[in-house]
Design a protein around this motif. Structure first.
Motif, PDB file in Angstrom:
ATOM      1  N   ILE A 223     -30.918 -49.613  38.112  1.00 47.36           N
ATOM      2  CA  ILE A 223     -30.265 -50.804  38.675  1.00 47.36           C
ATOM      3  C   ILE A 223     -29.160 -50.429  39.642  1.00 47.36           C
ATOM      4  N   LEU A 224     -28.398 -49.388  39.325  1.00 48.34           N
ATOM      5  CA  LEU A 224     -27.188 -49.070  40.083  1.00 48.34           C
ATOM      6  C   LEU A 224     -27.416 -48.110  41.249  1.00 48.34           C
ATOM      7  N   LEU A 225     -28.403 -47.219  41.136  1.00 50.97           N
ATOM      8  CA  LEU A 225     -28.605 -46.230  42.195  1.00 50.97           C
ATOM      9  C   LEU A 225     -29.148 -46.893  43.460  1.00 50.97           C
ATOM     10  N   PRO A 226     -28.729 -46.432  44.635  1.00 52.74           N
ATOM     11  CA  PRO A 226     -29.319 -46.940  45.883  1.00 52.74           C
ATOM     12  C   PRO A 226     -30.796 -46.565  45.967  1.00 52.74           C
ATOM     13  N   TYR A 227     -31.560 -47.328  46.748  1.00 51.84           N
ATOM     14  CA  TYR A 227     -33.005 -47.141  46.768  1.00 51.84           C
ATOM     15  C   TYR A 227     -33.406 -45.751  47.252  1.00 51.84           C
ATOM     16  N   LYS A 228     -32.612 -45.157  48.128  1.00 54.96           N
ATOM     17  CA  LYS A 228     -32.971 -43.829  48.630  1.00 54.96           C
ATOM     18  C   LYS A 228     -32.884 -42.755  47.542  1.00 54.96           C
ATOM     19  N   LEU A 229     -32.255 -43.107  46.410  1.00 56.51           N
ATOM     20  CA  LEU A 229     -32.197 -42.189  45.262  1.00 56.51           C
ATOM     21  C   LEU A 229     -33.081 -42.686  44.114  1.00 56.51           C
ATOM     22  N   ASN A 230     -34.066 -43.508  44.441  1.00 57.64           N
ATOM     23  CA  ASN A 230     -34.941 -44.071  43.412  1.00 57.64           C
ATOM     24  C   ASN A 230     -35.672 -42.990  42.613  1.00 57.64           C
ATOM     25  N   TRP A 231     -35.964 -41.872  43.259  1.00 56.75           N
ATOM     26  CA  TRP A 231     -36.688 -40.791  42.595  1.00 56.75           C
ATOM     27  C   TRP A 231     -35.909 -40.220  41.404  1.00 56.75           C
ATOM     28  N   LEU A 232     -34.578 -40.380  41.422  1.00 54.85           N
ATOM     29  CA  LEU A 232     -33.774 -39.871  40.305  1.00 54.85           C
ATOM     30  C   LEU A 232     -34.096 -40.602  39.004  1.00 54.85           C
ATOM     31  N   THR A 233     -34.472 -41.887  39.105  1.00 52.52           N
ATOM     32  CA  THR A 233     -34.860 -42.637  37.903  1.00 52.52           C
ATOM     33  C   THR A 233     -36.067 -41.992  37.235  1.00 52.52           C
ATOM     34  N   TYR A 234     -37.057 -41.617  38.042  1.00 50.64           N
ATOM     35  CA  TYR A 234     -38.254 -40.956  37.515  1.00 50.64           C
ATOM     36  C   TYR A 234     -37.903 -39.592  36.933  1.00 50.64           C
ATOM     37  N   LEU A 235     -37.004 -38.884  37.600  1.00 51.49           N
ATOM     38  CA  LEU A 235     -36.583 -37.571  37.113  1.00 51.49           C
ATOM     39  C   LEU A 235     -35.893 -37.695  35.766  1.00 51.49           C
ATOM     40  N   PHE A 236     -34.948 -38.636  35.644  1.00 50.41           N
ATOM     41  CA  PHE A 236     -34.221 -38.813  34.388  1.00 50.41           C
ATOM     42  C   PHE A 236     -35.168 -39.170  33.246  1.00 50.41           C
ATOM     43  N   PHE A 237     -36.098 -40.090  33.519  1.00 51.03           N
ATOM     44  CA  PHE A 237     -36.986 -40.546  32.444  1.00 51.03           C
ATOM     45  C   PHE A 237     -37.926 -39.434  31.997  1.00 51.03           C
ATOM     46  N   GLU A 238     -38.552 -38.733  32.926  1.00 46.48           N
ATOM     47  CA  GLU A 238     -39.488 -37.668  32.564  1.00 46.48           C
ATOM     48  C   GLU A 238     -38.765 -36.527  31.850  1.00 46.48           C
ATOM     49  N   ALA A 239     -37.558 -36.196  32.317  1.00 44.80           N
ATOM     50  CA  ALA A 239     -36.779 -35.142  31.665  1.00 44.80           C
ATOM     51  C   ALA A 239     -36.393 -35.557  30.252  1.00 44.80           C
ATOM     52  N   LEU A 240     -36.015 -36.827  30.088  1.00 44.86           N
ATOM     53  CA  LEU A 240     -35.631 -37.326  28.770  1.00 44.86           C
ATOM     54  C   LEU A 240     -36.801 -37.240  27.794  1.00 44.86           C
ATOM     55  N   VAL A 241     -37.967 -37.716  28.220  1.00 46.00           N
ATOM     56  CA  VAL A 241     -39.151 -37.680  27.349  1.00 46.00           C
ATOM     57  C   VAL A 241     -39.494 -36.242  26.973  1.00 46.00           C
ATOM     58  N   PHE A 242     -39.438 -35.342  27.943  1.00 46.68           N
ATOM     59  CA  PHE A 242     -39.800 -33.948  27.682  1.00 46.68           C
ATOM     60  C   PHE A 242     -38.819 -33.297  26.711  1.00 46.68           C
ATOM     61  N   ILE A 243     -37.528 -33.506  26.926  1.00 45.22           N
ATOM     62  CA  ILE A 243     -36.517 -32.880  26.061  1.00 45.22           C
ATOM     63  C   ILE A 243     -36.601 -33.414  24.635  1.00 45.22           C
ATOM     64  N   VAL A 244     -36.762 -34.731  24.502  1.00 44.09           N
ATOM     65  CA  VAL A 244     -36.871 -35.319  23.155  1.00 44.09           C
ATOM     66  C   VAL A 244     -38.106 -34.783  22.444  1.00 44.09           C
ATOM     67  N   PHE A 245     -39.219 -34.676  23.183  1.00 41.53           N
ATOM     68  CA  PHE A 245     -40.441 -34.187  22.554  1.00 41.53           C
ATOM     69  C   PHE A 245     -40.296 -32.726  22.141  1.00 41.53           C
ATOM     70  N   VAL A 246     -39.667 -31.921  22.975  1.00 40.51           N
ATOM     71  CA  VAL A 246     -39.451 -30.513  22.627  1.00 40.51           C
ATOM     72  C   VAL A 246     -38.565 -30.407  21.385  1.00 40.51           C
ATOM     73  N   THR A 247     -37.565 -31.296  21.279  1.00 39.47           N
ATOM     74  CA  THR A 247     -36.695 -31.295  20.102  1.00 39.47           C
ATOM     75  C   THR A 247     -37.481 -31.606  18.837  1.00 39.47           C
ATOM     76  N   VAL A 248     -38.342 -32.625  18.907  1.00 46.59           N
ATOM     77  CA  VAL A 248     -39.164 -32.984  17.749  1.00 46.59           C
ATOM     78  C   VAL A 248     -40.121 -31.844  17.396  1.00 46.59           C
ATOM     79  N   ALA A 249     -40.718 -31.235  18.424  1.00 41.65           N
ATOM     80  CA  ALA A 249     -41.625 -30.108  18.176  1.00 41.65           C
ATOM     81  C   ALA A 249     -40.873 -28.939  17.538  1.00 41.65           C
TER      82      ALA A 249
END
Length: 349
Positions: A223-249
Motif C-alpha cells: 500500500i505504501l511503496l511507490p509503484y516503481k518499487l512494486n517488485w519489493l512486495t513480491y520480494l518480501f513475500f517470497e522471502a518470507l515464505v521461504f524463510i518460514v518454511f526453512v524454519t519449519v523444516a
C-alpha cells in the motif's frame, strides 16, 4: 525499450522468481539427498519428512510457473492464461498443504499424540478446504485483492496453529514438572524427550507469530511503496515464505530424534499417580468442563493435563483436568478430588 514490456516497478520480477526457483531447487535437492542417505542407513524418517518434500516441490513449481508467466509478460506483453491458471491452482494447493501440516504439527499429531480425535481432524480438514477454496476464488476472480485475501485467511488459520502449539507447551510442561518431582532419576531420559518436544512447539509458536506480523508488513508495503518499487512486495513475500518454511523444516529435521520419539500423552497420563501428587504437593485439581470455575487462581499458574486415570465421577472421566499450584485449597473426603474454597458448592462437577 529493448523488447521490455513491463513497467519499471515490475521489471525485476522475472529475475526475482528465477532466483527463488533456484533456492527451492537447492532446498528440495538437499532435503531429498538427506532423506536418501538416511534410508540407506536404515534411519527412520517421520511422515513430516515426506510432507515437507511434497510442499517444497509444490512451492518450486509455483515459482517456476510465475517465472514463465512474468518472462512471457516481459517479452510479448501478455502471459499464458493456462500458465496463470496452473500457477493459481498450485499456489492454493501448496498453501493448503503447508497449513494442514502446520495444524497437524501444532495439535501434536505423531509428536505428543499417536492419533487425534475425529472432531479435531474434521475441524482441520474443514479449515484447510476453506483456505483452499478461498485462495482459488481470489486467484481466479480478482487478483487485485489477492494479498488482502491472504491476510484475512491467515488471521483465521494462524491463531488456531498458535493455540494448538500453546496447549501442547502447557501439557508438556505439566508432565515435566510432575516427573521432575516424582522420581527424576528414573524419568531423566523421558524428561529430556519432553523438553525437546516442548522447545519445538515453542519455536513453532514464535514462528507463527512472526509470520503473521510480517504478512501484515508485506501488505503495508504494497500500500505504501511507490509503484516503481512494486517488485519489493513480491520480494518480501517470497522471502518470507521461504524463510518460514526453512524454519519449519529445520525444527522437523530427522536429526532431532527426541522430537519424533514415540510418545502419547494420553497413555503417559494414565501411568501417573495424580492423587499422590495432589496430597504431597498441595495441588489444585478440578474436572474440566464449561461449568467449572477455579477462583483466585491466575491462568498462567495452571497446568493442563489430559485424561488422568483415577477420577471418581463418570462426568469428568474423559475431560481434561486443570492442575496448578494454589494456596486456597482444602482437603475433602479421602478418595475425592480436592475442591477450592470458593467453588460455590457446585456439586454437579
Amino acid at each position: 525499450p529493448g523488447g521490455q514490456e513491463l513497467s519499471v516497478g515490475d521489471e525485476p520480477i522475472p529475475k526475482l522468481y528465477a532466483l527463488f526457483s533456484m533456492f527451492w531447487i537447492v532446498l528440495e535437492m538437499t532435503w531429498l539427498l538427506d532423506r536418501f542417505v538416511r534410508r540407506l542407513r536404515s534411519i527412520p524418517v517421520s511422515t513430516y519428512n515426506t510432507c515437507i518434500a511434497i510442499v517444497i516441490l509444490l512451492k518450486l513449481w509455483v515459482c517456476l510457473l510465475s517465472y514463465l508467466y512474468w518472462s512471457s509478460l516481459s517479452a510479448v506483453g501478455h502471459g499464458s492464461s493456462l500458465n496463470s491458471a496452473l500457477d493459481g491452482l498450485l499456489f492454493a494447493t501448496s498453501e493448503a498443504a503447508f497449513f494442514l501440516m502446520l495444524m497437524l504439527l501444532a495439535k501434536g499429531w505423531r509428536i505428543t499424540f499417536k492419533e487425534l480425535p475425529s472432531s479435531e481432524t474434521k475441524g482441520m480438514l474443514f479449515g484447510v478446504l476453506f483456505l483452499l477454496g478461498a485462495l482459488l476464488f481470489f486467484s481466479f476472480y480478482n487478483n487485485g485483492y489477492y494479498l488482502l485475501s491472504l491476510v484475512i485467511l491467515y488471521f483465521f488459520m494462524l491463531p488456531k496453529i498458535f493455540t494448538g502449539a500453546s496447549q501442547n507447551v502447557r501439557l508438556l510442561y505439566a508432565h515435566i514438572v510432575i516427573m521432575t518431582r516424582e522420581q527424576p532419576e528414573e524419568n531423566a531420559d523421558l524428561i529430556l524427550t519432553l523438553r525437546a518436544k516442548m522447545r519445538m512447539f515453542e519455536v513453532l509458536r514464535t514462528t507463527v507469530m512472526i509470520y503473521l506480523t510480517l504478512v501484515l508488513f508485506v501488505i503495508g508495503a504494497k500500500i505504501l511503496l511507490p509503484y516503481k518499487l512494486n517488485w519489493l512486495t513480491y520480494l518480501f513475500f517470497e522471502a518470507l515464505v521461504f524463510i518460514v518454511f526453512v524454519t519449519v523444516a529445520f525444527i522437523l529435521h530427522p536429526s532431532r530424534s527426541r522430537v519424533f520419539a514415540e510418545l502419547d500423552l494420553n497413555e503417559l497420563s494414565t501411568n501417573l499417580d495424580f492423587r499422590s501428587i495432589l496430597e504431597d504437593y498441595n495441588f489444585l485439581i478440578h474436572g474440566g468442563g464449561s461449568n467449572v470455575r477455579i477462583p483466585k487462581v491466575q491462568p498462567d499458574r495452571l497446568l493442563l493435563v489430559k485424561y488422568p486415570t483415577e477420577v471418581e465421577s463418570d462426568k469428568v472421566a474423559n475431560l481434561p483436568l486443570a492442575v496448578g499450584y494454589a494456596s486456597n485449597v482444602v482437603s475433602s473426603r479421602p478418595g475425592h478430588p480436592r475442591r477450592s474454597v470458593d467453588s460455590d458448592n457446585n456439586d454437579d462437577h
